[in-house]
Every structure is written in structure tokens, then in C-alpha cells.
Design an enzyme around this catalytic site. Structure first.
Site, mmCIF file in Angstrom:
data_model
loop_
_atom_site.group_PDB
_atom_site.id
_atom_site.type_symbol
_atom_site.label_atom_id
_atom_site.label_comp_id
_atom_site.label_asym_id
_atom_site.label_seq_id
_atom_site.Cartn_x
_atom_site.Cartn_y
_atom_site.Cartn_z
ATOM 1 N N HIS A 362 -78.993 -24.074 -77.428
ATOM 2 C CA HIS A 362 -78.120 -23.484 -78.470
ATOM 3 C C HIS A 362 -77.743 -24.123 -79.829
ATOM 4 O O HIS A 362 -77.578 -23.513 -80.783
ATOM 5 C CB HIS A 362 -76.970 -22.810 -77.638
ATOM 6 C CG HIS A 362 -77.255 -21.538 -76.660
ATOM 7 N ND1 HIS A 362 -77.734 -21.867 -75.591
ATOM 8 C CD2 HIS A 362 -77.280 -20.381 -77.081
ATOM 9 C CE1 HIS A 362 -78.044 -20.675 -75.164
ATOM 10 N NE2 HIS A 362 -77.770 -19.802 -75.926
ATOM 11 N N ARG A 469 -73.128 -13.494 -80.715
ATOM 12 C CA ARG A 469 -72.892 -14.319 -79.615
ATOM 13 C C ARG A 469 -71.316 -14.838 -79.265
ATOM 14 O O ARG A 469 -70.967 -15.586 -80.248
ATOM 15 C CB ARG A 469 -73.797 -15.597 -79.501
ATOM 16 C CG ARG A 469 -75.117 -15.479 -79.453
ATOM 17 C CD ARG A 469 -75.975 -16.762 -79.382
ATOM 18 N NE ARG A 469 -77.270 -16.703 -78.904
ATOM 19 C CZ ARG A 469 -78.238 -16.532 -79.437
ATOM 20 N NH1 ARG A 469 -78.236 -16.401 -80.866
ATOM 21 N NH2 ARG A 469 -79.602 -16.473 -79.045
ATOM 22 N N ARG A 505 -71.834 -9.380 -77.654
ATOM 23 C CA ARG A 505 -72.329 -9.782 -76.282
ATOM 24 C C ARG A 505 -71.084 -10.259 -75.779
ATOM 25 O O ARG A 505 -70.212 -11.052 -76.318
ATOM 26 C CB ARG A 505 -73.426 -10.926 -76.176
ATOM 27 C CG ARG A 505 -73.755 -10.968 -74.856
ATOM 28 C CD ARG A 505 -75.195 -11.998 -74.956
ATOM 29 N NE ARG A 505 -74.880 -13.297 -75.393
ATOM 30 C CZ ARG A 505 -75.846 -14.058 -75.571
ATOM 31 N NH1 ARG A 505 -77.186 -13.672 -75.437
ATOM 32 N NH2 ARG A 505 -75.522 -15.153 -75.780
ATOM 33 N N GLU A 603 -82.947 -10.392 -69.261
ATOM 34 C CA GLU A 603 -83.388 -11.879 -69.612
ATOM 35 C C GLU A 603 -83.676 -12.587 -68.076
ATOM 36 O O GLU A 603 -83.657 -14.012 -68.376
ATOM 37 C CB GLU A 603 -82.195 -12.618 -70.468
ATOM 38 C CG GLU A 603 -80.977 -12.678 -70.022
ATOM 39 C CD GLU A 603 -79.879 -13.094 -70.827
ATOM 40 O OE1 GLU A 603 -80.331 -14.004 -71.870
ATOM 41 O OE2 GLU A 603 -78.784 -12.990 -70.694
ATOM 42 N N ASN A 626 -85.369 -15.608 -74.660
ATOM 43 C CA ASN A 626 -85.405 -17.166 -74.519
ATOM 44 C C ASN A 626 -85.045 -17.610 -73.202
ATOM 45 O O ASN A 626 -85.715 -18.320 -72.563
ATOM 46 C CB ASN A 626 -84.039 -17.608 -75.217
ATOM 47 C CG ASN A 626 -83.972 -17.246 -76.670
ATOM 48 O OD1 ASN A 626 -85.156 -16.913 -77.357
ATOM 49 N ND2 ASN A 626 -82.758 -17.060 -77.307
ATOM 50 N N ASP A 627 -84.153 -16.737 -72.538
ATOM 51 C CA ASP A 627 -83.757 -16.877 -71.087
ATOM 52 C C ASP A 627 -85.188 -16.391 -70.206
ATOM 53 O O ASP A 627 -85.460 -16.758 -69.125
ATOM 54 C CB ASP A 627 -82.764 -16.296 -70.587
ATOM 55 C CG ASP A 627 -81.346 -17.478 -70.989
ATOM 56 O OD1 ASP A 627 -81.721 -18.304 -70.563
ATOM 57 O OD2 ASP A 627 -80.584 -16.894 -71.472
ATOM 58 N N ARG A 637 -85.179 -24.270 -70.611
ATOM 59 C CA ARG A 637 -85.576 -24.324 -72.147
ATOM 60 C C ARG A 637 -84.803 -25.481 -72.978
ATOM 61 O O ARG A 637 -85.062 -25.656 -74.184
ATOM 62 C CB ARG A 637 -84.761 -22.789 -72.627
ATOM 63 C CG ARG A 637 -83.056 -22.964 -72.451
ATOM 64 C CD ARG A 637 -82.649 -21.393 -72.443
ATOM 65 N NE ARG A 637 -82.159 -21.203 -73.959
ATOM 66 C CZ ARG A 637 -81.493 -20.118 -74.306
ATOM 67 N NH1 ARG A 637 -81.559 -19.037 -73.368
ATOM 68 N NH2 ARG A 637 -81.007 -19.954 -75.479
ATOM 69 N N CYS A 674 -84.004 -9.325 -78.909
ATOM 70 C CA CYS A 674 -82.931 -10.297 -79.741
ATOM 71 C C CYS A 674 -83.259 -11.773 -79.303
ATOM 72 O O CYS A 674 -82.247 -12.556 -79.916
ATOM 73 C CB CYS A 674 -81.524 -9.921 -79.113
ATOM 74 S SG CYS A 674 -80.909 -10.465 -77.784
HETATM 75 C C1 PEP Z 1 -81.758 -14.864 -74.836
HETATM 76 O O1 PEP Z 1 -81.740 -15.386 -73.798
HETATM 77 O O2 PEP Z 1 -82.809 -14.724 -75.202
HETATM 78 C C2 PEP Z 1 -80.679 -14.648 -75.584
HETATM 79 C C3 PEP Z 1 -80.844 -14.002 -76.994
HETATM 80 O O3 PEP Z 1 -79.538 -14.992 -75.421
HETATM 81 P P1 PEP Z 1 -79.046 -16.617 -75.514
HETATM 82 O O4 PEP Z 1 -80.237 -17.498 -76.245
HETATM 83 O O5 PEP Z 1 -77.870 -16.885 -76.119
HETATM 84 O O6 PEP Z 1 -79.318 -17.314 -74.216
HETATM 85 MG MG MG Z 2 -79.982 -15.839 -72.882
#
Ligand code: PEP
Ligand code: MG
Length: 760
Positions: A362, A469, A505, A603, A626-627, A637, A674
Site C-alpha cells: 500500500h 480507500r 470502500r 478480490e 491486486n488481491d 503482494r 479498480c
Molecule cells: C485490490 O485488491 O485490487 C484493491 C483495489 O484493493 P487494495 O489494493 O486496497 O487491497
Molecule cells: Mg484489496
């Protein structure tokens, strides 16, 4: 045996240079295993040689001079085979090559094991006896273990040595340190090591302005800690067993020890400030204790370290003040946190260098949201020494240049000017629609999370916020924000975009987003208490946030509420019940509130399989790639060690996105992407091919994604997608798409792989 190996690895890790590390290895391995010679050859990649770098047993004069071709001799054979070679009579082997300068004729046998770090052969460790005899299996196993453990330490010593050499030489350096791309762009500035209070290991060396003042401050700090410990001992003496009380006495005695004080003062006089001198003294003492066999005495090393921390806390009670931040500040730390980023005043933050973390941490996501170039995952390098150094952060290639040579600097300045020109060009697209060449309209939204990145989000020409976020605001505080405070923030965000939609979110903490005021110890936080699991377990936290959101939506109606980390249908149902409850409460209290649309993040793999059933129960879906990539590929990650395996263009990820889209379509519900994929040009080509028509990304990526969409057709994207799904190798997928982008004249969008790039 394992214990001896542990000591050797510790000694090697503490070595000040690569040469020292290698000398320690050959001496200690020879002693421990009772061999007659131990030597290390390292791969000189630039010249295509293995070079004898250290030996205890061969002629010392051959060190640095004995060079073998990469496939030459028995050393070459070990490296080629990447496995041990164990020979009783070395000179009779067909690959044996005699080098008279080595003095090797006195030895008969040969055991060579490769030193491999992340698939890369760094070199070969060789041991030999005067008498011909084959090493037995247990011995071979020991040397293989030793080489595997030492590989990391050697790699680290080499990289640390590079940094120290660059820092200690007066000349500017053309070389760089390789990390992982965090956020694109180039930053040139001055390093600020933002070490937390009382973390001794990260303290930099620094020239004192007045060494007498440093000595006085140091002595006062010692006095304070002694007083503190005495007070502590008498306060709790009656409640402590005798042995524990004795520990206080040991601490007080160590503090009075002449060596600790005299050594530190000597170092201050030699030109280091008190915290740096203290770090050096403590490290030296700890190292001495670490080498002792006796476990009790070894633990005293820990005591010294703890004491060092206490003294340091006295030496730096107030931390850094804003005026200490350089004009163009490159924030450097072992692990740069979101709170640290938020602390740097206004326009001063130019770049970020974080030794740990990865592209999807993050910290990196926030850096991208703020348009700050970042490099992550450089490993265990001595960050302390970097404080105040001239730094270039190359976020395109994931490289950091320390005290760069003028020619390197000029190249990067040129690149900065080019980037600025592209931005101006892209600026012209701001009010034009993102429409493909064959007339498909794509909606582009922006990801935000801090009030400080609202401005770029508003100005980039987005159709709304696709992901806000909320947890970022929670992470930079010392306790949970109350309902009214949250209301004010959410209202400001909703108002500034109204009537455009804002997808907020609910709190998504856990994983790499740990709340300092809700500490949780978990073996595996990524698979643990995260996202909606936390908020459903704490309705008091969740309801406060929901009430603030529904109140903020009153009269505006542009709030879309998004639920993170949903892995089962019940979680959606439970969350919907709590949203209803929050709304009912507000109505009952006579407070203005408005219901939002409710969406679910896709996710985790279970949500992909249940996408249709989730779509049936929700108003919209949003794919968090991402997740999703992390969980589908089982690649953390945040873990730099496996960063090369983290790839959102993996066919399994593409397939899963396709399935989620199909699930949403079955119930006619909108679906968007996203995650960071939405801001990556190569990935966007595939997403277009999959039929996605809504993307949400960081503001800094939005203009170039719009540019790409306006220069591409969905038909072409679809053809490319079909091809990639048939390909076996993801590298080939990247190569193919990047080539297509370049052929279209969109090469500047994929700068990270272009050829016209400064190499340093
Ligand atoms: C994701 O997981 O793709 C996402 C948008 O949320 P974050 O990156 O905040 O976990
Ligand atoms: Mg996520």
C-alpha cells in the site's frame, strides 16, 4: 554443526565489506570442518570470469589474480552443473586445469559446491585436503547447507559494500542499486532516513557540528537511563524474582562500563555524532557476544542492544522537525509507512525508497496515487548511511542511484523534461471522452484515499471516484476517528465530486495495513483478519463508519458503498443488515441520511466463483486485481522475494476476470476493475478485450490510459486477448503486447521496457 554454521552466517552478515565477509567464510569454514584449504571463487559477470576472491590454504597472492573462464576447470564444472562436484583425485579429472600461481599442487581431493542466490550462481565454494580422500555424504551435505545460507549473506555484503564504497568515495558514482518498481517516474533529491525513535540499527553516521556538545549530550543520556533504571528497579523490586532483579543490576553495571562510554566518546571525537557513535559501539559489543558459544552470555548481547535503544531514546527525544525535511526529499527507510508519507510537509516529498515491500504494497499504491516515484524491495541494505546522500529514484526501472555521476544526472534531468512534455500533451485530452477507435465508450474513474490526493483526482478528467480507500485516513492516526470526524471527511469527498459518483470502500485493514491502535499478532496476516472480517467482528466500528457515510450522502446521493475482501455470501448479507440498521437508527434519530448503492469487491477466488450469486444480491461489482492476483497465484503482494512471480497478466488471472464479468452480466449488474491493472497499459489492452467498460486507477495514470484507449480498438484488443490465452509463457504475453503498443507509436506508455532508457 548447525550451531557453528549459525555463528559463521552471523559473522558474515556483520562484516563491513565483501572482502571481510569472504575472509571470514574461508577461515571459519576451514577451522570448523578441519579441511586443509577453503577458497571462494565469485562470478565476475562483467568480464565473464570466476575470480578467486578469498582463500585459506592456496597462495594468498593468487587472490584477485586467479581467473577462470566460465566453463574452465573444476570450478567451471560446478557452476555449469549447479551441483556439488566431489573428486578424490582432482588432477586426474579431465576437467582439471592447473594454475601454477595457485599453489594447488599440495592438495589432492576437491569438493566444490555452487553458491546460488535466487537461481543466480554467485560463485563456487571449494574445500580440499592434503591427503586424497573422498568427502563423505554428511560433509557434502554440510557444505551444501553452508553455501546456501552464505549465498544471501554474500549477496548482501556485496550490495552493502557497493553502498559503502559509493558513500565513502569522494567521487560521484555511475552505478545503481536494483530494486522493484514502486511508482513510475523519476525523482532527483536528497535522502532523508526517517528512522523511528530509538531504532538503533537505522541510525545514520553524521558529522557532528560540535563534538563537545555531542559528548555532553551522550553523558547526560547515560545519566538519565541509569536514573530511570534505578527508579524502575526500586518500583517493581518486590514483584520481581531475584534473577530478574539481577538483570537490572547488570544493565546499570553495563551502563557504567568504561568501554561502552569510552568507546562511544572516542568515536564521537573521531567525527561521528552521538547516536551514530553509539550505534557503532553497540554493534561491536553485540558482535563480540554473538560469537560466544555460551547461550547465557550470548543473550547479554541482546541486553546491550536494549540498552542502546534506551540511550538513543534519550538522545533524540523530539524526532525530526519539519524544517529538517530537505526541499526535494527522498524518503528512505527499511519499510516506509503510509504515516511517514503523510508526515512530509506539502510539496517537499519528491521520491520514496523502501528497502522492504513490493509494487503492490500500500505504500507503493499511495505513492502512485500521489504521483511520487518510488522504488521498493531493495533488501537488507544499510539505510542509515544514506541519510543526506544525493539520490535519483528511477521508478520506471526500479533503480536507485546514490551520489550519481553528472552524466547520469543529466540523462535523468532530460527524462524529467520529456515526462513533463508528455504530461502537457496528455493534458489536452482531459475533457475528451475515452472512446476506442471503433467507438466503444470506456468510463475512467479515479482511485483516492487521502484528502491530499483529492486535487489531482479532481483535475485528471475522471468521471468520478471508482475507489476511495477509507482506511488511509485511519492509518495515519493514533485512535479510531469518531462519527462526526468521519462524516466531515466523507462529506467533503462526496461534495467535491457531486453529482459524479464516489465509490467509498468500508474500512479495509489487515494484511499490510495494520492499524497501530488495533495491534493483531498473526502468523499469516494476508490470510487472516482482514477487510470485512474485521468490521463484521466489530459492529461498533463498522456502524460508526456506516452512519458517517449515510449521513454524508444525505441530499447528494452520489455515494456507492463498496465491501472489501468478501469471501462468502453471508458476509454480504450481514453487511447489508448492518447498513439497514445504521439507516434505520439515523431516521429514528431524525438525522438526514440517504441509502447508497451497495457493491462487492471481487478480490478472492471464492468471490470469482460466486460472482453471479453476489451480483444477484448487490448493486454492482468491482474487481480488486491486486488481491485477486495475490490469492490466485499464491504470491504475497508485499514480498519482494517472489515479486517476479506476481503477474496480473497470468492467464489464470485473465480467465478469472472474464468469469467475474460473466457473473455480473448474468444479472445485468455493472462491473469495473479498480486494482492497479486498470492503470497498466498492457493490462488495459486485455481488459478491453474482455469487455470491461469501467476502469478506476490512480490519477497519475489516467491520462495515458485515456490516450491508449483513444488509439486502440476493442476488436484489436479482443484479437490480442484470444492470442494470449493460447500462449504458454507469460513473458511472451508481455513481450507481444508491448511490441504491439510500440508499433502503434505508444512506446512512451511502456517506458519501463523501452530501449531509449538511461542505463547509468
Ligand atoms: C485490490 O485488491 O485490487 C484493491 C483495489 O484493493 P487494495 O489494493 O486496497 O487491497
Ligand atoms: Mg484489496
Amino acid at each position: 554443526m548447525i550451531e557453528s554454521l549459525r555463528h559463521i552466517v552471523q559473522e558474515v552478515s556483520a562484516a563491513a565489506s565483501l572482502d571481510e565477509a569472504l575472509t571470514v567464510i574461508v577461515r571459519r569454514v576451514k577451522e570448523t570442518m578441519a579441511v586443509d584449504a577453503c577458497s571462494i571463487y565469485l562470478n565476475d559477470v562483467r568480464n565473464g570470469h570466476y575470480v578467486l576472491m578469498a582463500t585459506d590454504g592456496l597462495n594468498a597472492s593468487a587472490v584477485g589474480n586467479l581467473r577462470l573462464g566460465l566453463t574452465e576447470g573444476l570450478v567451471g564444472l560446478v557452476a555449469e552443473r549447479q551441483e556439488p562436484v566431489n573428486i578424490e583425485n582432482a588432477s586426474a579429472h579431465p576437467r582439471y586445469h592447473y594454475f601454477p600461481e595457485s599453489g594447488e599442487e599440495q592438495y589432492h581431493d576437491f569438493l566444490g559446491v555452487p553458491i546460488i542466490h535466487y537461481r543466480k550462481v554467485l560463485g563456487v565454494l571449494v574445500v580440499q585436503h592434503g591427503q586424497p580422500r573422498l568427502f563423505d555424504n554428511a560433509e557434502v551435505a554440510f557444505f551444501v547447507t553452508a553455501a546456501a545460507q552464505l549465498a544471501g549473506a554474500i549477496d548482501h555484503a556485496a550490495a552493502s559494500g557497493d553502498i559503502r564504497r559509493i558513500l565513502s568515495s569522494q567521487r560521484a558514482s555511475p552505478c545503481c542499486i536494483q530494486g522493484i518498481q514502486g511508482a513510475a517516474g523519476v525523482a532527483i533529491g536528497t535522502a532523508l532516513v526517517r528512522y523511528p525513535l530509538a531504532r538503533l540499527e537505522s541510525i545514520p553516521d553524521r558529522q557532528p557540528e560540535d563534538y563537545r556538545k555531542e559528548v555532553v549530550a551522550f553523558k547526560m543520556a547515560i545519566g538519565h537511563v541509569q536514573k530511570e533504571l534505578r527508579a524502575c528497579r526500586s518500583r517493581i523490586a518486590s514483584r520481581l524474582p531475584r534473577e530478574a532483579r539481577a538483570l537490572f543490576d547488570v544493565y546499570i553495571m553495563l551502563l557504567g562500563s568504561n568501554r561502552l562510554i569510552a568507546d562511544t566518546i572516542k568515536r564521537i571525537r573521531a567525527g561521528n555524532w552521538a547516536p551514530g557513535a553509539l550505534r557503532q559501539t553497540v554493534a561491536e559489543h553485540v558482535r563480540a557476544f554473538d560469537q560466544v558459544e555460551d547461550a547465557y552470555l550470548r543473550a547479554r548481547g541482546e541486553d546491550i542492544r536494549a540498552l542502546g535503544g534506551r540511550i538513543l531514546a534519550q538522545l533524540q527525544p523530539e524526532g525530526k522537525t519539519p524544517r529538517d525535511y530537505p526541499e526535494r526529499c527522498i524518503l528512505v527507510d527499511d519499510e516506509v509507512s503510509i504515516a511517514q508519507i503523510a508526515e512530509v510537509p506539502g510539496q517537499r516529498l519528491a521520491g520514496i525508497v523502501s528497502m522492504r515491500g513490493s509494487r503492490l504494497s500500500h505504500t507503493a499504491i499511495l505513492a502512485r496515487a500521489l504521483g511520487i516515484p518510488a522504488v521498493m524491495g531493495l533488501g537488507d541494505l544499510p539505510v542509515g548511511g544514506l541519510d543526506g546522500a544525493d539520490i535519483i529514484v528511477d521508478g520506471y526501472q526500479g533503480r536507485v542511484y546514490i551520489n550519481p555521476a553528472p552524466a547520469v544526472r543529466e540523462e535523468f534531468e532530460h527524462l524529467l523534461r520529456e515526462d513533463a512534455a508528455i504530461s502537457v500533451e496528455l493534458e489536452e485530452l482531459r475533457d475528451l471522452p475515452a472512446e476506442t477507435l471503433d467507438g466503444v465508450r470506456i468510463s475512467l474513474y479515479v482511485n483516492t484515499g487521502l484528502l491530499s490526493d483529492l486535487m489531482p483526482a479532481k483535475q485528471c478528467g475522471a468521471e468520478g471516484v471508482g475507489l476511495y480507500r477509507t482506511e488511509f485516513a485511519f492509518l495515519v492516526r493514533e485512535s479510531f476517528p469518531g462519527e462526526d470526524e468521519q462524516y466531515l471527511t466523507y462529506r467533503q469527498v462526496l461534495e467535491s465530486f457531486a453529482p459524479k459518483p464516489v465509490t467509498m470502500r468500508t474500512l479495509d485493514v489487515g494484511g499490510d495495513k495494520a492499524l497501530p491502535y488495533l495491534p493483531v499478532e498473526e502468523e499469516n496476516p494476508v490470510m487472516g483478519w482482514r477487510g470485512i472480517r474485521v468490521t463484521l467482528d466489530h459492529p461498533e466500528i463498522f456502524l460508526t463508519q456506516l452512519r458517517a457515510m449515510l449521513r454524508a450522502n444525505a441530499g447528494l446521493g452520489n455515494l456507492h458503498l463498496l465491501l472489501p475482501m468478501v469471501s462468502r455470501l453471508e458476509e454480504l448479507e450481514d453487511a447489508k443488515r448492518l447498513i439497514d440498521r445504521a439507516y434505520a437508527e439515523l431516521v429514528e434519530e431524525g438525522k438526514p441520511a440517504q441509502r447508497p448503492k451497495i457493491g462487492v469487491m471481487i478480490e478472492v477466488p471464492s468471490a470469482v466463483y460466486q460472482a453471479a450469486r453476489l451480483a444477484e444480491r448487490a448493486d454492482f461489482l468491482c474487481i480488486g486485481t491486486n488481491d485477486l492476483t495475490q490469492y490466485l497465484l499464491a504470491v504475497d503482494r508485499n514480498n519482494a522475494r517472489v515479486a517476479n512471480l506476481y503477474d496480473s497478466l497470468h492467464p489464470a488471472v485473465i480467465q478469472a476476470i472474464g468469469d467475474a464479468i460473466a457473473g455480473a452480466r448474468r444479472f445485468g449488474k455493472p462491473i469495473s476493475v479498480c486494482g492497479e491493472m486498470a492503470g497498466n497499459p498492457a493490462a488495459v489492452v486485455l481488459l478491453l478485450g474482455l469487455g470491461i467498460d469501467k476502469l478506476s486507477m490512480t490519477a497519475s495514470n489516467l491520462p495515458r490510459i485515456k490516450w491508449l484507449i483513444r488509439n486502440f480498438s476493442r476488436r484489436r484488443a479482443h484479437d490480442l486477448l484470444e492470442k494470449t490465452l493460447l500462449m504458454d509463457d507469460t513473458r511472451a504475453v508481455h513481450h507481444m503486447i508491448n511490441t504491439v503498443l510500440r508499433d502503434l507509436g505508444l512506446g512512451r506508455l511502456v517506458r519501463t521496457e523501452s530501449d531509449d532508457y538511461p542505463r547509468g
